[in-house]
Design a protein around this motif. Structure first.
Motif, PDB file in Angstrom:
ATOM      1  N   LEU A  28      88.943  47.080  50.416  1.00  0.00           N
ATOM      2  CA  LEU A  28      89.669  47.325  51.657  1.00  0.00           C
ATOM      3  C   LEU A  28      90.798  46.319  51.746  1.00  0.00           C
ATOM      4  O   LEU A  28      90.573  45.104  51.740  1.00  0.00           O
ATOM      5  CB  LEU A  28      88.716  47.183  52.847  1.00  0.00           C
ATOM      6  CG  LEU A  28      89.311  47.257  54.250  1.00  0.00           C
ATOM      7  CD1 LEU A  28      89.970  48.610  54.492  1.00  0.00           C
ATOM      8  CD2 LEU A  28      88.224  46.998  55.293  1.00  0.00           C
ATOM      9  N   LEU A  29      92.025  46.820  51.815  1.00  0.00           N
ATOM     10  CA  LEU A  29      93.201  45.954  51.840  1.00  0.00           C
ATOM     11  C   LEU A  29      93.638  45.737  53.286  1.00  0.00           C
ATOM     12  O   LEU A  29      93.831  46.677  54.040  1.00  0.00           O
ATOM     13  CB  LEU A  29      94.343  46.593  51.045  1.00  0.00           C
ATOM     14  CG  LEU A  29      94.002  47.011  49.615  1.00  0.00           C
ATOM     15  CD1 LEU A  29      95.193  47.708  48.978  1.00  0.00           C
ATOM     16  CD2 LEU A  29      93.583  45.801  48.791  1.00  0.00           C
ATOM     17  N   ASP A  30      93.800  44.476  53.684  1.00  0.00           N
ATOM     18  CA  ASP A  30      94.214  44.134  55.041  1.00  0.00           C
ATOM     19  C   ASP A  30      95.265  43.034  54.953  1.00  0.00           C
ATOM     20  O   ASP A  30      94.964  41.850  55.038  1.00  0.00           O
ATOM     21  CB  ASP A  30      93.005  43.675  55.861  1.00  0.00           C
ATOM     22  CG  ASP A  30      93.351  43.396  57.308  1.00  0.00           C
ATOM     23  OD1 ASP A  30      94.468  43.739  57.720  1.00  0.00           O
ATOM     24  OD2 ASP A  30      92.513  42.816  58.034  1.00  0.00           O
ATOM     25  N   GLY A  31      96.502  43.457  54.772  1.00  0.00           N
ATOM     26  CA  GLY A  31      97.570  42.478  54.580  1.00  0.00           C
ATOM     27  C   GLY A  31      97.356  41.717  53.292  1.00  0.00           C
ATOM     28  O   GLY A  31      97.146  42.304  52.224  1.00  0.00           O
ATOM     29  N   TYR A  67      88.824  42.863  51.133  1.00  0.00           N
ATOM     30  CA  TYR A  67      87.374  42.920  51.228  1.00  0.00           C
ATOM     31  C   TYR A  67      86.899  43.852  50.124  1.00  0.00           C
ATOM     32  O   TYR A  67      87.311  45.015  50.056  1.00  0.00           O
ATOM     33  CB  TYR A  67      86.939  43.461  52.592  1.00  0.00           C
ATOM     34  CG  TYR A  67      85.449  43.656  52.683  1.00  0.00           C
ATOM     35  CD1 TYR A  67      84.612  42.581  52.948  1.00  0.00           C
ATOM     36  CD2 TYR A  67      84.886  44.910  52.488  1.00  0.00           C
ATOM     37  CE1 TYR A  67      83.243  42.752  53.015  1.00  0.00           C
ATOM     38  CE2 TYR A  67      83.518  45.094  52.553  1.00  0.00           C
ATOM     39  CZ  TYR A  67      82.697  44.016  52.817  1.00  0.00           C
ATOM     40  OH  TYR A  67      81.342  44.176  52.873  1.00  0.00           O
ATOM     41  N   SER A  68      86.053  43.346  49.240  1.00  0.00           N
ATOM     42  CA  SER A  68      85.601  44.119  48.091  1.00  0.00           C
ATOM     43  C   SER A  68      84.100  44.348  48.170  1.00  0.00           C
ATOM     44  O   SER A  68      83.323  43.456  48.528  1.00  0.00           O
ATOM     45  CB  SER A  68      85.932  43.405  46.779  1.00  0.00           C
ATOM     46  OG  SER A  68      87.323  43.318  46.595  1.00  0.00           O
ATOM     47  N   ASP A 110      84.512  38.804  51.163  1.00  0.00           N
ATOM     48  CA  ASP A 110      85.571  38.773  52.165  1.00  0.00           C
ATOM     49  C   ASP A 110      86.481  37.589  51.843  1.00  0.00           C
ATOM     50  O   ASP A 110      86.089  36.433  52.012  1.00  0.00           O
ATOM     51  CB  ASP A 110      84.951  38.617  53.560  1.00  0.00           C
ATOM     52  CG  ASP A 110      85.982  38.666  54.671  1.00  0.00           C
ATOM     53  OD1 ASP A 110      87.182  38.802  54.362  1.00  0.00           O
ATOM     54  OD2 ASP A 110      85.601  38.559  55.851  1.00  0.00           O
ATOM     55  N   SER A 111      87.697  37.880  51.356  1.00  0.00           N
ATOM     56  CA  SER A 111      88.594  36.799  50.933  1.00  0.00           C
ATOM     57  C   SER A 111      89.079  35.961  52.115  1.00  0.00           C
ATOM     58  O   SER A 111      89.422  34.790  51.948  1.00  0.00           O
ATOM     59  CB  SER A 111      89.798  37.378  50.175  1.00  0.00           C
ATOM     60  OG  SER A 111      90.629  38.130  51.047  1.00  0.00           O
ATOM     61  N   LYS A 112      89.102  36.543  53.313  1.00  0.00           N
ATOM     62  CA  LYS A 112      89.590  35.807  54.481  1.00  0.00           C
ATOM     63  C   LYS A 112      88.635  34.693  54.872  1.00  0.00           C
ATOM     64  O   LYS A 112      89.042  33.557  55.125  1.00  0.00           O
ATOM     65  CB  LYS A 112      89.793  36.767  55.648  1.00  0.00           C
ATOM     66  CG  LYS A 112      90.421  36.117  56.880  1.00  0.00           C
ATOM     67  CD  LYS A 112      90.702  37.153  57.959  1.00  0.00           C
ATOM     68  CE  LYS A 112      91.401  36.518  59.155  1.00  0.00           C
ATOM     69  NZ  LYS A 112      91.696  37.538  60.202  1.00  0.00           N
ATOM     70  N   SER A 113      87.351  35.002  54.922  1.00  0.00           N
ATOM     71  CA  SER A 113      86.357  33.997  55.299  1.00  0.00           C
ATOM     72  C   SER A 113      85.763  33.288  54.092  1.00  0.00           C
ATOM     73  O   SER A 113      85.034  32.307  54.252  1.00  0.00           O
ATOM     74  CB  SER A 113      85.228  34.652  56.089  1.00  0.00           C
ATOM     75  OG  SER A 113      84.516  35.580  55.273  1.00  0.00           O
TER      76      SER A 113
END
Length: 405
Positions: free
Chosen positions: A126-129, A133-134, A146-149
């Motif tokens: 899932l691409l978000d900017g 999320y893979s 989750d690359s953000k967290s």
């Protein structure tokens, strides 16, 4: 709840169109100007083509847009205020948990990358900017990152995932949430309440496709039509569009923008937790969820046309169970909670604002109540504690309540 984490069920089910029952029209496809010039085909032949499709490998880019018609600004502020008043949400869960993260797909527009190599290996990103999320299923392991967290969620796939009878049906072998699964939900129940025709051709993700159009014959349904673009060569559904009688944007518009049916590289399904990432094992959380799920859900899995499953409602019944009213597209589930509806004027102001933004006060022979509405699924909660819910209009719910007196 354990089923919600099966690798083949991780994309949020948005198959509210599963309320359909199908009557097959024999109208041949006629190519419009600028669309692919394909041989004529009947709806019966096209459905057989979908059923015969056995796509095991693919990769591509997938776009899904969902518009349930919810007042999202009021909903967000109401929930935010309520959560704040309660001291925030439940702690301890991982932001990488698929059952939490993928609920984002129920609103807005999202771009995903998908790869599949049979039932044992799938990957969704899932691409978000700039963040990603893979979700990776490879044999016995399911990983989410989750690359953000910088959090990782890991769980073992069910040991009997591929045993006979372990799945609900063939759809569980497909990439969930893709046009294929959504199409299966619509076509799985045949009846006389639906018109199915072929309406021309289209180009989808660079592929020639036929367009299957499904419409209810019954008045009172919130569904205007379902359109499925089907790959002319191999029968794989490439795009799924669900339209509401309210018009405007589609409720669900899900389709590939790029697709390749060749076998993906094995490296697409390998994962190693990045150094320093927090890793959460899913077994403990699953046990807690199963214990919570055992308490039952008043709506159960008995909502008509698979609506209970579509909205993630667990098994169980209310005081008097769920009664089904009507059939086909206008099926309504009735539940008697056995308790009067709470008085909203006594609720915190955040809750009052939330309910006001979602509901319409209604009166009838049944008494009075509130209709909570989306563009597809509506629910009437009467003041004496009865619930009527279905993919039907507000008037249809009120009429059902009146007739039920």
């Amino acid at each position: 709840m354990a089923e919600t984490r099966k690798a083949s069920r991780f994309i949020v089910p948005v198959a509210v169109a599963g309320v359909a029952a199908a009557t097959i029209g024999l109208v041949p496809a006629l190519a419009a100007s600028g669309d692919p010039d394909l041989p004529e085909i009947t709806a019966q032949q096209l459905i057989e083509k979908i059923a015969a499709s056995d796509t095991q490998t693919l990769s591509g880019t997938f776009r899904i847009s969902t518009d349930l018609g919810l007042p999202l600004e009021g909903l967000t502020s109401g929930l935010g205020g309520l959560a704040g008043g309660m001291g925030g949400g439940a702690g301890g869960s991982s932001s990488a948990d698929p059952s939490e993260k993928l609920t984002e797909l129920v609103s807005g527009s999202h771009t995903l990358r998908i790869a599949a190599d049979g039932p044992e290996r799938q990957r969704l990103t899932l691409l978000d900017g700039s963040d990603e999320y893979s979700l990776i299923h490879n044999g016995d392991d399911v990983w989410a990152y989750d690359s953000k967290s910088k959090e990782v969620f890991h769980e073992k796939a069910p040991a009997d995932a591929d045993a006979p009878g372990a799945h609900e049906g063939p759809k569980d072998k497909e990439l969930p949430g893709t046009p294929k699964q959504l199409a299966d939900e619509v076509l799985k129940a045949a009846g006389d309440t639906t018109s199915i025709t072929v309406d021309g051709t289209a180009k989808v993700a660079g592929r020639d496709a036929y367009q299957l159009v499904i419409k209810p014959k019954q008045a009172g349904s919130t569904v205007a039509s379902v359109k499925i673009a089907v790959d002319a060569a191999n029968g794989t559904p490439l795009k799924f569009t669900l339209n509401s009688v309210e018009g405007g944007k589609p409720v669900v518009d899900a389709g590939f923008t790029k697709i390749d049916f060749s076998k993906p590289a094995a490296s697409d399904f390998t994962f190693k937790a990045p150094e320093g990432a927090k890793v959460t094992e899913g077994a403990a959380e699953k046990a807690a969820e199963e214990a919570e799920g055992a308490k039952g859900n008043p709506f159960g899995d008995e909502l008509p046309g698979g609506l209970g499953e579509a909205f993630g409602l667990g098994a169980g019944t209310g005081k008097d169970g769920v009664n089904v009213i009507g059939e086909g597209w206008t099926t309504i589930a009735r539940l008697d909670t056995g308790a009067p509806a709470p008085k909203t004027d006594e609720a915190p102001k955040e809750v009052q604002g939330l309910l006001d933004s979602l509901g319409d006060k209604v009166d009838g022979e049944f008494g009075s109540g509130t209709v909570f509405k989306t563009k597809i699924v509506n629910a009437l909660l009467t003041d004496d504690g009865k619930v009527y819910v279905g993919a039907v209009t507000k008037d249809a719910l009120v009429n059902a309540a009146n007739a039920d007196k």
